[in-house]
Design a protein around this motif. Structure first.
Motif, PDB file in Angstrom:
ATOM      1  N   ALA B  44    -104.168  12.250   8.185  1.00  0.00           N
ATOM      2  CA  ALA B  44    -102.914  13.323   7.817  1.00  0.00           C
ATOM      3  C   ALA B  44    -103.306  14.747   8.085  1.00  0.00           C
ATOM      4  CB  ALA B  44    -102.682  12.938   6.207  1.00  0.00           C
ATOM      5  N   GLN B  45    -104.408  15.016   8.000  1.00  0.00           N
ATOM      6  CA  GLN B  45    -104.849  16.516   8.376  1.00  0.00           C
ATOM      7  C   GLN B  45    -104.832  16.596   9.884  1.00  0.00           C
ATOM      8  OE1 GLN B  45    -107.911  17.695   9.873  1.00  0.00           O
ATOM      9  NE2 GLN B  45    -106.857  19.576   9.702  1.00  0.00           N
ATOM     10  N   TYR B  46    -105.324  15.594  10.405  1.00  0.00           N
ATOM     11  CA  TYR B  46    -105.328  15.807  11.924  1.00  0.00           C
ATOM     12  C   TYR B  46    -103.812  15.542  12.519  1.00  0.00           C
ATOM     13  CZ  TYR B  46    -105.986  14.007  16.854  1.00  0.00           C
ATOM     14  OH  TYR B  46    -105.816  13.885  18.209  1.00  0.00           O
ATOM     15  N   ALA B  47    -103.009  14.879  11.907  1.00  0.00           N
ATOM     16  CA  ALA B  47    -101.634  14.744  12.253  1.00  0.00           C
ATOM     17  C   ALA B  47    -101.091  16.072  12.034  1.00  0.00           C
ATOM     18  CB  ALA B  47    -100.969  13.613  11.305  1.00  0.00           C
ATOM     19  N   ALA B  48    -101.387  16.881  10.698  1.00  0.00           N
ATOM     20  CA  ALA B  48    -100.790  17.945  10.391  1.00  0.00           C
ATOM     21  C   ALA B  48    -101.153  19.038  11.490  1.00  0.00           C
ATOM     22  CB  ALA B  48    -101.092  18.320   9.132  1.00  0.00           C
ATOM     23  N   ASP B  49    -102.417  18.951  11.855  1.00  0.00           N
ATOM     24  CA  ASP B  49    -102.877  19.933  12.708  1.00  0.00           C
ATOM     25  C   ASP B  49    -102.095  19.868  14.176  1.00  0.00           C
ATOM     26  OD1 ASP B  49    -105.033  22.043  13.198  1.00  0.00           O
ATOM     27  OD2 ASP B  49    -105.615  20.894  14.645  1.00  0.00           O
ATOM     28  N   GLU B  50    -101.928  18.610  14.585  1.00  0.00           N
ATOM     29  CA  GLU B  50    -101.326  17.920  15.823  1.00  0.00           C
ATOM     30  C   GLU B  50     -99.735  18.580  15.851  1.00  0.00           C
ATOM     31  OE1 GLU B  50    -102.340  16.956  18.763  1.00  0.00           O
ATOM     32  OE2 GLU B  50    -104.040  17.462  17.860  1.00  0.00           O
ATOM     33  N   MET B  51     -99.232  18.307  14.576  1.00  0.00           N
ATOM     34  CA  MET B  51     -97.714  18.737  14.406  1.00  0.00           C
ATOM     35  C   MET B  51     -97.740  20.446  14.511  1.00  0.00           C
ATOM     36  SD  MET B  51     -96.813  16.511  11.127  1.00  0.00           S
ATOM     37  CE  MET B  51     -95.526  17.407  10.647  1.00  0.00           C
ATOM     38  N   LEU B  52     -98.667  21.117  13.913  1.00  0.00           N
ATOM     39  CA  LEU B  52     -98.667  22.632  14.118  1.00  0.00           C
ATOM     40  C   LEU B  52     -98.804  22.765  15.362  1.00  0.00           C
ATOM     41  CD1 LEU B  52    -100.824  24.052  11.232  1.00  0.00           C
ATOM     42  CD2 LEU B  52     -98.529  24.661  11.713  1.00  0.00           C
ATOM     43  N   LYS B  53     -99.789  22.366  16.326  1.00  0.00           N
ATOM     44  CA  LYS B  53    -100.040  22.726  17.564  1.00  0.00           C
ATOM     45  C   LYS B  53     -98.572  22.445  18.413  1.00  0.00           C
ATOM     46  CE  LYS B  53    -103.720  21.942  20.970  1.00  0.00           C
ATOM     47  NZ  LYS B  53    -105.037  21.102  21.210  1.00  0.00           N
ATOM     48  N   GLY B  54     -98.146  21.437  18.337  1.00  0.00           N
ATOM     49  CA  GLY B  54     -97.070  20.955  19.042  1.00  0.00           C
ATOM     50  C   GLY B  54     -95.844  21.743  18.681  1.00  0.00           C
ATOM     51  N   ASP B  55     -95.764  21.919  17.487  1.00  0.00           N
ATOM     52  CA  ASP B  55     -94.568  22.931  16.920  1.00  0.00           C
ATOM     53  C   ASP B  55     -94.640  24.407  17.688  1.00  0.00           C
ATOM     54  OD1 ASP B  55     -92.224  22.842  15.596  1.00  0.00           O
ATOM     55  OD2 ASP B  55     -92.857  24.115  13.967  1.00  0.00           O
ATOM     56  N   THR B  56     -96.157  24.652  17.485  1.00  0.00           N
ATOM     57  CA  THR B  56     -96.191  26.160  18.125  1.00  0.00           C
ATOM     58  C   THR B  56     -95.982  26.162  19.465  1.00  0.00           C
ATOM     59  OG1 THR B  56     -98.052  26.417  16.355  1.00  0.00           O
ATOM     60  CG2 THR B  56     -97.950  27.825  18.250  1.00  0.00           C
ATOM     61  N   ARG B  57     -96.263  25.406  20.105  1.00  0.00           N
ATOM     62  CA  ARG B  57     -95.923  25.240  21.765  1.00  0.00           C
ATOM     63  C   ARG B  57     -94.549  25.248  21.913  1.00  0.00           C
ATOM     64  NH1 ARG B  57     -98.585  24.995  26.765  1.00  0.00           N
ATOM     65  NH2 ARG B  57     -96.808  25.575  27.826  1.00  0.00           N
ATOM     66  N   LYS B  58     -93.845  24.583  21.072  1.00  0.00           N
ATOM     67  CA  LYS B  58     -92.326  24.419  21.038  1.00  0.00           C
ATOM     68  C   LYS B  58     -91.735  26.029  20.933  1.00  0.00           C
ATOM     69  CE  LYS B  58     -89.543  23.513  18.007  1.00  0.00           C
ATOM     70  NZ  LYS B  58     -88.757  22.533  16.693  1.00  0.00           N
ATOM     71  N   TRP B  59     -92.314  26.751  20.021  1.00  0.00           N
ATOM     72  CA  TRP B  59     -91.719  28.100  19.794  1.00  0.00           C
ATOM     73  C   TRP B  59     -92.344  29.177  20.834  1.00  0.00           C
ATOM     74  CZ3 TRP B  59     -87.914  28.727  17.045  1.00  0.00           C
ATOM     75  CH2 TRP B  59     -87.594  27.704  16.241  1.00  0.00           C
ATOM     76  N   ILE B  60     -93.382  28.777  21.233  1.00  0.00           N
ATOM     77  CA  ILE B  60     -93.890  29.601  22.574  1.00  0.00           C
ATOM     78  C   ILE B  60     -92.819  29.502  23.516  1.00  0.00           C
ATOM     79  CG2 ILE B  60     -95.771  29.811  24.314  1.00  0.00           C
ATOM     80  CD1 ILE B  60     -97.622  29.237  22.033  1.00  0.00           C
ATOM     81  N   ASP B  61     -92.680  28.312  23.862  1.00  0.00           N
ATOM     82  CA  ASP B  61     -91.655  27.970  25.053  1.00  0.00           C
ATOM     83  C   ASP B  61     -90.229  28.738  24.696  1.00  0.00           C
ATOM     84  OD1 ASP B  61     -93.642  26.579  26.249  1.00  0.00           O
ATOM     85  OD2 ASP B  61     -93.001  24.555  25.847  1.00  0.00           O
ATOM     86  N   TYR B  62     -89.954  28.542  23.515  1.00  0.00           N
ATOM     87  CA  TYR B  62     -88.583  29.226  23.202  1.00  0.00           C
ATOM     88  C   TYR B  62     -88.696  30.675  23.356  1.00  0.00           C
ATOM     89  CZ  TYR B  62     -84.847  30.500  19.870  1.00  0.00           C
ATOM     90  OH  TYR B  62     -83.780  31.102  19.533  1.00  0.00           O
ATOM     91  N   ALA B  63     -89.883  31.294  23.219  1.00  0.00           N
ATOM     92  CA  ALA B  63     -90.141  32.696  23.127  1.00  0.00           C
ATOM     93  C   ALA B  63     -89.920  32.941  24.575  1.00  0.00           C
ATOM     94  CB  ALA B  63     -91.312  33.216  22.511  1.00  0.00           C
ATOM     95  N   ALA B  64     -90.632  32.262  25.405  1.00  0.00           N
ATOM     96  CA  ALA B  64     -90.818  32.118  26.953  1.00  0.00           C
ATOM     97  C   ALA B  64     -89.292  32.402  27.426  1.00  0.00           C
ATOM     98  CB  ALA B  64     -91.634  31.298  27.540  1.00  0.00           C
ATOM     99  N   GLY B  65     -88.556  31.415  27.064  1.00  0.00           N
ATOM    100  CA  GLY B  65     -87.325  31.191  27.439  1.00  0.00           C
ATOM    101  C   GLY B  65     -86.341  32.375  27.038  1.00  0.00           C
ATOM    102  N   LEU B  66     -86.293  32.917  26.000  1.00  0.00           N
ATOM    103  CA  LEU B  66     -85.825  34.017  25.458  1.00  0.00           C
ATOM    104  C   LEU B  66     -86.042  35.397  26.371  1.00  0.00           C
ATOM    105  CD1 LEU B  66     -85.567  34.222  21.630  1.00  0.00           C
ATOM    106  CD2 LEU B  66     -83.696  33.006  23.310  1.00  0.00           C
ATOM    107  N   SER B  67     -87.671  35.352  26.745  1.00  0.00           N
ATOM    108  CA  SER B  67     -88.020  36.504  27.500  1.00  0.00           C
ATOM    109  C   SER B  67     -87.270  36.763  28.670  1.00  0.00           C
ATOM    110  CB  SER B  67     -89.581  36.417  27.571  1.00  0.00           C
ATOM    111  OG  SER B  67     -89.928  35.615  28.510  1.00  0.00           O
ATOM    112  N   ARG B  68     -86.691  35.554  29.195  1.00  0.00           N
ATOM    113  CA  ARG B  68     -86.126  35.641  30.497  1.00  0.00           C
ATOM    114  C   ARG B  68     -84.586  36.123  30.662  1.00  0.00           C
ATOM    115  NH1 ARG B  68     -89.552  31.111  31.530  1.00  0.00           N
ATOM    116  NH2 ARG B  68     -88.224  29.471  30.401  1.00  0.00           N
ATOM    117  N   ASP B  69     -84.306  36.485  29.456  1.00  0.00           N
ATOM    118  CA  ASP B  69     -82.840  37.159  29.293  1.00  0.00           C
ATOM    119  C   ASP B  69     -82.591  38.323  29.977  1.00  0.00           C
ATOM    120  OD1 ASP B  69     -80.076  36.835  27.922  1.00  0.00           O
ATOM    121  OD2 ASP B  69     -80.975  38.884  27.381  1.00  0.00           O
ATOM    122  N   ALA B  70     -81.632  38.594  30.884  1.00  0.00           N
ATOM    123  CA  ALA B  70     -81.497  39.514  31.754  1.00  0.00           C
ATOM    124  C   ALA B  70     -81.558  40.794  30.972  1.00  0.00           C
ATOM    125  CB  ALA B  70     -80.212  39.334  32.579  1.00  0.00           C
TER     126      ALA B  70
END
Lengths: 238, 582
Positions: B44-70
């Motif tokens: 479960a801890q491994y899964a939680a860590d993976e969830m955190l990691k995956g979720d974080t990547r999602k938000w990094i991509d989200y920030a990267a997406g917003l950063s391209r706003d003109a």
């Protein structure tokens, strides 16, 4: 741990006698010829593992380059010292450090014993600074915005002043007992500011809160470039 | 008996082993359960860590997406150049962020902001929306983004945990970094609930030694921080603790803790996965937890077969070694009692039953030797005086040994009883003695014909086959005896038998009457032979007495009838009675 040195080597005991004899001869020659030096400038390169090489103190899950423009990393914040080497310690001085934007303007201070560090908080938020490794030296104390805190470092050693609210806001104070202390630059290069006396001496690498490497080197040849490889088996996060 | 004992030992051993297993198995099962719980939490801890990691990547991509706003790019480019009025830039960027994310809370975003190349906040929404101009260059995530990295980290914000993801904002020409955009996500109960839903375990978030949120009440987790601190070495080497027990509100939980990434690690930022410890297992607890489905899964067929098999084996062994031999012994005893045999054939009885049979045989032999001494005269039962008077004049008859004697042993009527049933005769009735004949005398010669002795053609009564009489019974067996010198009750004529037979018989006599007459004739003849007077012996009285004795014997031994035989004792005629078997 692996070590590769160019121009310096670990010396067997028997060879030390030979070196001593050669040294004595050189000493005799030296009296007759002032052009022969007693010490050499020592520089080199420290290869740190990834978790220590990064300029970030505390890593997250991801650290991905943007892919469009080149990235610029911070220096690792590592320090190389020659323990027990001869030479006078730096003078005691007062060093002013300003905290702005959660970052000190001087991340590493190399000072002599008895030096004083004055920390001024220019942030909009308070910082509770202390030296976690020795809370008796610098107990935790709130430094409100616009305020300054003075801290004297009387004895040699490496101390990290850290903000309790933002641990990444830290100042490394190296209180040197000799003049042979060098901060590792970005890319791992370092150079001791003063010539190092020939002979065996212990080299130690300090990074992110602790010593991560040490070895004995012999400043005995004409080459002065060290390559120090630090094992990856060190705890980077403390 | 041997197999029975062996079987009982086997059953006892099986029961012992079963009980031992019943008590030991829960211990082992409990240990395995703990290991399973621990490994489950590890996963479960491994899964939680993976969830955190995956979720974080999602938000990094989200920030990267917003950063391209003109709009954001232009505003940050201007800010980095020092062009434009700060307030205007703030409003512009804030408007752009608001347009991109109208409802940050709905998206789970606590903070969204933009900084220029120097790390100065141009605008942010979610927190301190009206403030700007402060620097965030020292926030490592922001600083890394300004150096060109898309990255994440965690920090504390006023005692709350926040995940931060950031991405650099490039110039319109995409040749340089002009700022960074960051997204802050609160780490609190919503995240804990989501993890609980996904991982099936309870969650607690700690910061600075305090439980700041989670799925369990924070007050119940008071000792959690101390427990984690005790596992600091494990955390350094493994990146998490091993499973450890922690009391939660009076219940026992097992927990695994891992530090968050980022600078909160230095501030005691942990996420902890907790699972309620299963109850301590023992046999009783296991039985309490048995469900209907468990019963369905039992291998009833083999189990029933085993139980029935054990029962059958036990019963068969019991029948073979106990019931059967016991029945055989009882049968033999009954045969012995009936007089079918003189003693028990102990060879037919194995083991201790054979021993019992031998003991019985030995007893028969022993008490048979004393039987003679225990005889009692029928005369005594009938009344000595009357018997002497009437019988003493009769001539003694030859002795009758044999079969009836054994029955006398088995079915002999106690003298007292017979005495009660056969009151003294005033006269005419010969006194009779009943007694057992010793086993040694059981095989007697054939009874002499009454015709020979009395001149009549009445048949000689058949005697019961020779059997061994149980000594105790034989000792009590009555016999008929004629005391010497007893005066006759009355005189008999010379031909008493015929007269008496005629007197009683009248028509055709039945078997009993025939027997009575035969015995009477025999008795008279024997008395005559022994020189005893026979005058005064009357068939009616004789019959009456025999009848009384017969009834007594029939009542006592539940036999159809009784037989009487005449014999000579001490030179005088005597009678003995024995039950007639069916």
């Amino acid at each position: 741990m692996t070590m590769e040195s160019v121009g310096f080597s670990r010396v067997p005991a028997a060879s030390r006698w030979i070196a001593l004899a050669v040294g004595l001869v050189s000493l005799g020659v030296g009296f007759g010829s002032p052009s022969v030096s007693w010490a050499d400038a020592v520089a080199g390169r420290v290869e740190l593992p990834r978790q220590l090489a990064s300029g970030r103190r505390f890593n997250g899950y991801w650290r991905v380059e943007n892919g469009t423009v080149p990235v610029k990393d911070l220096p690792s914040g590592a320090v190389v010292v020659l323990e027990g080497a001869a030479g006078a310690a730096p003078e005691a001085k007062t060093y002013a450090v300003k905290i702005n934007g959660y970052a000190p303007d001087k991340a590493i201070l190399i000072v002599g014993p008895g030096s004083v560090v004055e920390i001024t908080n220019e942030d909009r938020v308070p910082h509770d600074f202390s030296t976690p490794s020795d809370t008796n030296l610098m107990p935790i104390e709130r430094l409100s915005p616009g305020k300054m805190r003075r801290q004297k470092f009387a004895t040699a050693g490496i101390f990290e002043i850290r903000s309790a609210q933002h641990p990444a806001t830290s100042i490394t104070v190296v209180v040197a007992g000799n003049p042979h202390v060098a901060a590792v630059e970005a890319g791992g290069a370092f150079k001791f500011p003063n010539d190092v006396a020939k002979g065996p001496v212990k080299l130690k690498v300090w990074a992110k809160g602790s010593y991560v490497h040490e070895e004995t080197i012999d400043v005995s040849s004409s080459s002065k470039t060290l390559r120090i490889e630090v094992s990856a088996q060190v705890d980077a996060a403390k | 008996m041997f197999l029975n004992k062996l079987w009982f030992i086997l059953v006892a051993l099986t029961a012992g082993v079963s009980l031992t297993v019943a008590f030991l198995a829960p211990q082992s099962a409990g240990r395995q359960l703990k290991q399973a719980e621990a490994s489950g939490l590890d996963r479960a801890q491994y899964a939680a860590d993976e969830m955190l990691k995956g979720d974080t990547r999602k938000w990094i991509d989200y920030a990267a997406g917003l950063s391209r706003d003109a709009k954001i790019t232009e505003a940050l480019e201007n800010a980095s150049r020092g062009a434009g009025e700060e307030r205007m830039l703030h409003e512009s960027v804030r408007g752009a962020l608001g347009a991109l994310l109208p409802d940050p809370a709905a998206a789970g975003i606590a903070l969204l902001g933009a900084v220029d190349i120097n790390g100065k906040v141009i605008a942010r929404i979610g927190q301190k929306e009206n403030e700007s101009g402060d620097s965030m260059i020292g926030i490592e995530v922001v600083g890394d983004a300004l150096r060109g990295f898309m990255t994440d980290g965690m920090l504390s914000d006023d005692g709350k945990l926040m995940r931060l993801a950031a991405a650099p904002v490039l110039s319109k020409a995409r040749d340089r970094i002009v700022g960074a955009l960051f997204v802050g996500l609160a780490v609190g109960e919503p995240l804990a609930q989501r993890w609980k839903q996904n991982l099936g375990v309870d969650i607690a978030f700690l910061l600075g030694g305090e439980v700041i949120s989670g799925t369990l009440p924070g007050t119940a987790l008071g000792s959690l921080a101390d427990k984690i601190a005790a596992h600091e070495v494990e955390i350094r080497s493994n990146g998490r603790t091993l499973a450890f027990e922690v009391p939660v509100g009076g219940e026992n939980f097992v927990a695994v803790a891992a530090p968050f990434v980022g600078e909160v690690r230095a501030q005691g930022g942990y996420y902890v996965l907790l699972q309620k410890r299963q109850v301590t297992l023992n046999a009783i607890e296991l039985l309490k937890n048995v469900a209907t489905n468990d019963l369905k899964e039992l291998p009833w067929g083999p189990l029933s077969l085993a139980i029935v098999g054990m029962l059958v084996i036990g019963l068969v062994l019991q029948a073979r070694e106990i019931e059967g031999p016991l029945k055989r012994l009882r049968d033999d005893l009954q045969r012995l009692a009936r007089g079918d045999v003189q003693k028990i054939d102990d060879g037919r009885h194995p083991g201790r039953f054979g021993g019992i049979a031998r003991d019985i045989n030995a007893s028969i032999e022993r008490f048979g030797g004393h039987a003679a001494g225990d005889r009692r005269d029928l005369n005594q039962m009938l009344g000595d005086d009357a018997g002497r008077e009437r019988v003493s004049s009769l001539p003694p008859l030859p002795p009758l040994g044999g079969p009836s004697a054994s029955w006398g042993g088995q079915a002999g009527v106690p003298s007292g009883m017979l005495g009660a049933n056969m009151p003294h005769q005033a006269g005419g009735m010969p006194s009779m003695g009943m007694g057992a004949v010793p086993a040694a005398n059981l095989k007697s010669p054939a009874l002499p014909s009454l015709q020979n002795t009395m001149g009549q053609s009445a048949p000689v009564p058949r005697m019961a086959p020779p059997i061994a009489a149980p000594p105790s019974v034989a000792a009590a067996s009555p016999r008929m005896a004629i005391p010497p010198g007893a005066p006759p009750a009355r005189e008999m004529d010379d031909q008493p038998t015929k007269d008496m037979v005629r007197e009683k018989g009248g028509g055709a006599p039945d078997a009993w009457e025939t027997h009575v007459r035969e015995v009477f004739a025999e008795y008279v003849a024997t008395r005559a032979r022994c020189g005893e007077p026979t005058a005064g012996l009357a068939l009616d009285k004789f019959r009456e007495k025999l009848e009384v004795n017969r009834k007594a014997i029939v009542d006592k031994y539940n036999c159809p009838s009784a037989r009487f035989t005449v014999y000579v004792k001490d030179g005088k005629a005597a009678l003995k009675a024995s039950p007639l078997k069916a």
